[in-house]
Write an enzyme that holds these catalytic residues in place. Structure first.
Site, PDB file in Angstrom:
ATOM      1  N   TYR A   1      32.269  53.935  41.532  1.00  0.00           N
ATOM      2  CA  TYR A   1      32.798  53.201  42.691  1.00  0.00           C
ATOM      3  C   TYR A   1      34.178  53.724  43.084  1.00  0.00           C
ATOM      4  CZ  TYR A   1      34.237  49.048  45.428  1.00  0.00           C
ATOM      5  OH  TYR A   1      34.667  48.186  46.417  1.00  0.00           O
TER       6      TYR A   1
ATOM      7  N   VAL B   1      35.646  35.031  41.252  1.00  0.00           N
ATOM      8  CA  VAL B   1      35.767  33.759  41.972  1.00  0.00           C
ATOM      9  C   VAL B   1      34.413  33.049  42.027  1.00  0.00           C
ATOM     10  CG1 VAL B   1      36.312  32.676  44.181  1.00  0.00           C
ATOM     11  CG2 VAL B   1      37.769  34.504  43.313  1.00  0.00           C
ATOM     12  N   SER B   2      33.364  33.800  42.398  1.00  0.00           N
ATOM     13  CA  SER B   2      32.044  33.158  42.472  1.00  0.00           C
ATOM     14  C   SER B   2      31.558  32.765  41.084  1.00  0.00           C
ATOM     15  CB  SER B   2      31.051  34.073  43.183  1.00  0.00           C
ATOM     16  OG  SER B   2      31.161  35.387  42.708  1.00  0.00           O
TER      17      SER B   2
ATOM     18  N   GLY C   1      42.554  36.842  29.400  1.00  0.00           N
ATOM     19  CA  GLY C   1      42.783  36.168  30.683  1.00  0.00           C
ATOM     20  C   GLY C   1      44.167  36.405  31.255  1.00  0.00           C
TER      21      GLY C   1
ATOM     22  N   GLY D   1      34.055  57.366  43.995  1.00  0.00           N
ATOM     23  CA  GLY D   1      33.260  57.456  45.229  1.00  0.00           C
ATOM     24  C   GLY D   1      34.084  57.061  46.444  1.00  0.00           C
TER      25      GLY D   1
ATOM     26  N   THR E   1      45.836  40.207  35.903  1.00  0.00           N
ATOM     27  CA  THR E   1      46.099  39.526  37.181  1.00  0.00           C
ATOM     28  C   THR E   1      45.320  40.166  38.332  1.00  0.00           C
ATOM     29  OG1 THR E   1      47.951  40.931  37.867  1.00  0.00           O
ATOM     30  CG2 THR E   1      48.476  39.049  36.425  1.00  0.00           C
TER      31      THR E   1
ATOM     32  N   ARG F   1      33.624  52.392  35.892  1.00  0.00           N
ATOM     33  CA  ARG F   1      33.999  52.023  37.255  1.00  0.00           C
ATOM     34  C   ARG F   1      34.097  53.238  38.183  1.00  0.00           C
ATOM     35  NH1 ARG F   1      36.639  46.592  36.421  1.00  0.00           N
ATOM     36  NH2 ARG F   1      37.338  46.557  38.549  1.00  0.00           N
TER      37      ARG F   1
ATOM     38  N   ASN G   1      41.038  42.266  46.412  1.00  0.00           N
ATOM     39  CA  ASN G   1      40.043  41.212  46.120  1.00  0.00           C
ATOM     40  C   ASN G   1      39.984  40.123  47.185  1.00  0.00           C
ATOM     41  OD1 ASN G   1      41.067  42.495  43.592  1.00  0.00           O
ATOM     42  ND2 ASN G   1      39.409  41.314  42.692  1.00  0.00           N
TER      43      ASN G   1
END
Ligand code: NAD
Ligand code: UDP
Length: 316
Positions: free
Chosen positions: A148, A191-192, A210, A151, A213, A145, A177
């Protein structure tokens, strides 16, 4: 609508958030220059604006210098989904860092005010919860990660150095988010993914157990905050967190999406990606104070609108 006479540049303007920013600026009367290289953005996102007399599109890569007459810059160009930004990590860092340098140089030359779309990823996998702006974060500099989050951290450094060195008017907004219509079917964000999987009757892929959070903000709320941040007095720089503090586990999110979409998909487990933050929730006290802003759209209402969007999109 009367023109404000203000010319606003939106980098990444054909992306998910950028296209909503362009819509909002056109609605309020700005002249809008949308700059995008269509790395993840699409013409569909801005289709309704292309014929508008105050809207202009320039296909350009922000890693290259740009000189245009502008009063304000929203710097949003950068892939935001982990799947997209890890696809070509070197280019991601280049976009974050060279993109910021080029847009800051432009702001400096033109005397423009500039806003940086930073991210909650600057906090990494946090040990302070919820995250206030004063927290410096816990970021792995060499992980998947990092292209990103490091960066984006470097971009913040550049913004504050331009402020100190050249007295530039900067606004740094740390976006948590955000979801809503115009996310992509193959975006890879949670979500998508969950909604598309639920609507197609495919397995819903829950990474890890899962229990991790996140706190999700509906796009309309987020855009309102970005515009409010840009309009703050000259001495307000941020960084300011913007997001919805309602936190839930990814298991709860999967169950909610299944319930709201009426899907009979199964939830299946997949490995947790490396460095996946265990918790995330914004402390938005500063945004409430400085922007006079609070998110208004509850998660179920936002998810219903997003499900309706994807249902129509997949049927088309
Ligand atoms: P997105 O991928 O939909 O949009 C990014 C846009 O930038 C795309 O249109 C893409 O084509 C364009 N782009 C990428 N590299 C470019 C380059 N080198 N030159 C010109 N254009 C380029 O992502 P998004 O969700 O709309 O995110 C927009 C911004 O907000 C990003 O900077 C992201 O880091 C930040 N952000 C988003 C979220 C979120 O939840 N959506 C959270 C935190 C931060
Ligand atoms: N996630 C998941 N299933 C998916 C996609 C993501 O369980 O199909 C998880 C992911 O591991 C993370 C959370 O959902 O814990 C949010 O992921 P996303 O990629 O949306 O954004 P992040 O906040 O991690 O950048």
């Amino acid at each position: 609508m009367r023109s404000t006479g203000q010319r606003t540049l939106v980098t990444g303007g054909a992306g998910f958030l950028g296209s909503h920013v362009c819509d909002a600026l056109i609605r309020r009367g700005d002249d809008v220059l949308c700059v995008d290289n269509f790395h993840t953005g699409t013409r569909d996102n801005i289709a309704a604006l292309l014929e508008h007399p105050r809207f202009e599109l320039l296909q350009h890569d922000v890693t290259l210098p740009l000189d245009v007459a502008v009063d304000r810059i929203f710097n949003l160009a950068c892939p935001a989904s982990p799947v997209h930004y890890q696809h070509d990590p070197v280019q991601t860092t280049r976009t974050c860092v060279h993109g910021a340098m080029n847009m800051l140089a432009l702001a400096h030359k033109r005397g423009a005010r500039i806003l940086q779309a930073s991210t909650s990823e600057v906090y990494g996998d946090p040990e302070v919860h919820p995250q206030p702006e004063s927290y410096w974060g816990r970021v792995n500099p060499i992980g998947m990660r990092s292209c990103y989050n490091e960066g984006k951290r470097c971009a913040e450094t550049l913004f504050f150095d331009y402020r100190r060195q050249y007295d530039l008017q900067i606004k740094v907004v740390r976006i948590f988010n955000t979801y809503g219509p115009r996310m992509y079917v193959d975006d890879g964000r949670v979500v998508s993914n969950f909604i598309v999987q639920a609507l197609r009757g495919e397995d819903v892929t829950l990474y890890g157990d899962g229990s991790q959070t996140r706190s999700f903000c509906y796009v309309d709320d987020l855009i309102e905050a970005l515009l409010a941040a840009m309009d703050t007095p000259a001495d307000f720089t941020g960084p300011v967190n913007v997001g919805n503090p309602a936190e839930l586990s990814m298991r709860e999110l999967a169950e909610r999406v299944l319930r709201l979409s009426g899907s009979r998909s199964r939830i299946v487990h997949r490995p947790l990606p490396p460095d996946d933050p265990k918790v995330r929730r914004p402390d938005i006290a500063l945004a409430e104070r400085a922007l006079g802003w609070q998110p208004r759209v509850p998660l179920d209402a936002g998810l219903e609108k997003t499900i309706a969007y994807f249902r129509a999109h997949l049927n088309a």
